[in-house]
Design an enzyme around this catalytic site. Structure first.
Site, short mmCIF file in Angstrom:
data_model
loop_
_atom_site.label_atom_id
_atom_site.label_comp_id
_atom_site.label_asym_id
_atom_site.label_seq_id
_atom_site.Cartn_x
_atom_site.Cartn_y
_atom_site.Cartn_z
N ARG A 1 0.84 -1.21 0.00
CA ARG A 1 0.00 0.00 0.00
C ARG A 1 0.87 1.25 0.00
O ARG A 1 2.01 1.22 0.45
CB ARG A 1 -0.87 0.01 1.26
CG ARG A 1 -2.03 -0.94 1.20
CD ARG A 1 -2.77 -0.88 2.52
NE ARG A 1 -3.56 0.33 2.65
CZ ARG A 1 -3.85 0.91 3.82
NH1 ARG A 1 -3.40 0.41 4.94
NH2 ARG A 1 -4.60 1.99 3.86
N LYS B 1 2.68 -7.68 12.20
CA LYS B 1 2.01 -7.88 10.91
C LYS B 1 2.31 -9.27 10.34
O LYS B 1 3.47 -9.65 10.19
CB LYS B 1 2.46 -6.79 9.93
CG LYS B 1 1.79 -6.88 8.58
CD LYS B 1 1.80 -5.54 7.88
CE LYS B 1 1.40 -5.63 6.43
NZ LYS B 1 1.15 -4.34 5.82
N ARG C 1 -2.47 3.58 20.68
CA ARG C 1 -1.91 4.78 21.30
C ARG C 1 -1.08 4.37 22.50
O ARG C 1 -1.52 3.61 23.34
CB ARG C 1 -3.04 5.70 21.77
CG ARG C 1 -3.40 6.73 20.76
CD ARG C 1 -4.71 7.36 21.11
NE ARG C 1 -4.66 8.10 22.35
CZ ARG C 1 -5.75 8.53 22.97
NH1 ARG C 1 -6.94 8.26 22.50
NH2 ARG C 1 -5.65 9.22 24.08
C1 BTN Z 1 0.45 -3.99 2.21
O1 BTN Z 1 0.30 -4.37 3.37
O2 BTN Z 1 1.08 -2.96 1.97
C2 BTN Z 1 -0.13 -4.79 1.07
C3 BTN Z 1 0.85 -5.83 0.58
C4 BTN Z 1 0.34 -6.66 -0.59
C5 BTN Z 1 1.41 -7.56 -1.15
C6 BTN Z 1 0.87 -8.51 -2.18
S1 BTN Z 1 2.00 -9.81 -2.57
C7 BTN Z 1 0.98 -10.33 -3.88
C8 BTN Z 1 0.43 -9.08 -4.54
N1 BTN Z 1 1.34 -8.59 -5.56
C9 BTN Z 1 1.90 -7.43 -5.24
O3 BTN Z 1 2.73 -6.81 -5.93
N2 BTN Z 1 1.42 -7.02 -4.06
C10 BTN Z 1 0.46 -7.93 -3.51
#
Ligand code: BTN
Length: 321
Positions: A120, A185, A318
């Site tokens: 993201r 995570k 927090r």
């Molecule tokens: C996040 O938490 O930022 C989202 C991560 C998403 C990663 C997955 S791996 C498979 C798919 N292909 C990508 O390039 N990204 C998602």
């Protein structure tokens, strides 16, 4: 990168995946390669995140055995209209986005290694070879863009339910698209959409799930592997099949009930429900008590002015209380 080169590299990985030593001579004979070619391939495998080492008198070895995806097993067990296993890829999301006009809902793509895995907010998703799951699923929403907001939420719920059935415990969802285990995570979900307002929305749902990744300086947040959360987990193929089939069922359900059918489940698995949190929204920091989500999938925060809903932002606990 020429495809032929990768075919040879994948054959080498398959040989090494048992975790045993393989002498240089044996590999040269079995693979019909020169010493220099094997050395070059090994160099590349290291850049893919594989820990290959060479011990004098013993040969090449991986630091631990690799559980590889198996196209034949996936084909038999996946309940989807179509799927591609592309071991080495730029990004599974990009693969589906490039073919978006020809896809049917449920079409999936899996990889062992992503050269340009993305997360993201333009972040990189570190995707070393073979140790995690990287997969994407296409879904067409006839109900328009608004429904896309809830997609990552229902996919997160579906993943928690599947992982629990497989023996994992205490896995939580973090709004809007992460899985967490004990404040670390475990997985991230990235939904990318294409389409015009008022028309169908094409969605690619990408999932990166940490399964057995070794320590790395490439990830700069607290993370955890699935294998640390439970001792009874199945192999990676079973895991991928269960997750993808589960998500497909969930998305069909989402099409008929919308987010309404999932709000209680979200609250049940919500990592932050009832806890004091802060929401980072660009430059703004909003403090409040997390009250779950509404039936549009928006985050509900109780602040001094009452309960307000948010469609974007990064939520965290927090620590200033
Ligand atoms: C996040 O938490 O930022 C989202 C991560 C998403 C990663 C997955 S791996 C498979 C798919 N292909 C990508 O390039 N990204 C998602």
């Amino acid at each position: 990168m020429p495809e032929l080169e990768n075919i040879a590299r994948l054959a080498l990985i398959r040989k090494l995946s048992d975790g045993n030593y393989h002498s240089g001579r044996q590999l040269r004979q079995e693979m019909g390669m020169t010493r220099a070619a094997i050395l070059n391939h090994v160099k590349i495998l290291r850049t893919w995140g594989l820990d290959v080492f060479l011990v004098q008198g013993k040969g090449y070895c991986l630091s631990s055995p690799l559980d590889l995806l198996d196209e034949v097993r996936l084909k038999v067990q996946l309940n989807v209209p179509d799927f591609s296993l592309i071991p080495v890829i730029d990004s599974t999301n990009q693969f589906l986005l490039d073919r978006i006009d020809q896809l049917v809902s449920g079409t999936s793509c899996l990889a062992e290694y992503q050269e340009s895995g993305r997360g993201r907010r333009g972040r990189v998703w570190f995707s070393p070879f073979g140790t995690n799951l990287y997969l994407s699923i296409y879904w067409r929403l006839n109900t328009g863009m608004a429904a896309a907001v809830g997609l990552s939420l229902v996919v997160g719920i579906s993943m928690v339910e599947t992982l629990e059935k497989l023996g994992a415990k205490d896995i939580k969802v973090k709004w809007p698209n992460d899985l967490y285990w004990q404040e670390r995570k475990l997985a991230g979900i990235l939904v990318e959409t294409r389409g015009q307002v008022g028309d169908v929305t094409h969605c690619v749902i990408g999932i990166g799930l940490n399964v057995a990744m070794t320590e790395t300086s490439e990830v700069n947040q607290d993370w955890i592997n699935l294998i640390k959360t439970s001792s009874t987990l199945p192999d990676k193929n079973t895991l991928a099949v269960a997750l993808i089939n589960g998500i497909n069922e969930t998305l069909h359900e989402y099409e008929s009930t919308g987010m309404k059918g999932f709000v209680d489940l979200w609250d049940k698995y919500d990592n932050f429900y009832g806890k004091p949190v802060k929401l980072l929204l660009g430059e703004r920091k909003i403090k409040g008590i997390s009250c779950g989500i509404n039936d549009k999938g928006e985050l509900l925060l109780e602040t001094e002015v009452g309960i307000t809903s948010y469609i974007d932002g990064e939520i965290s606990l927090r620590s200033d209380l």
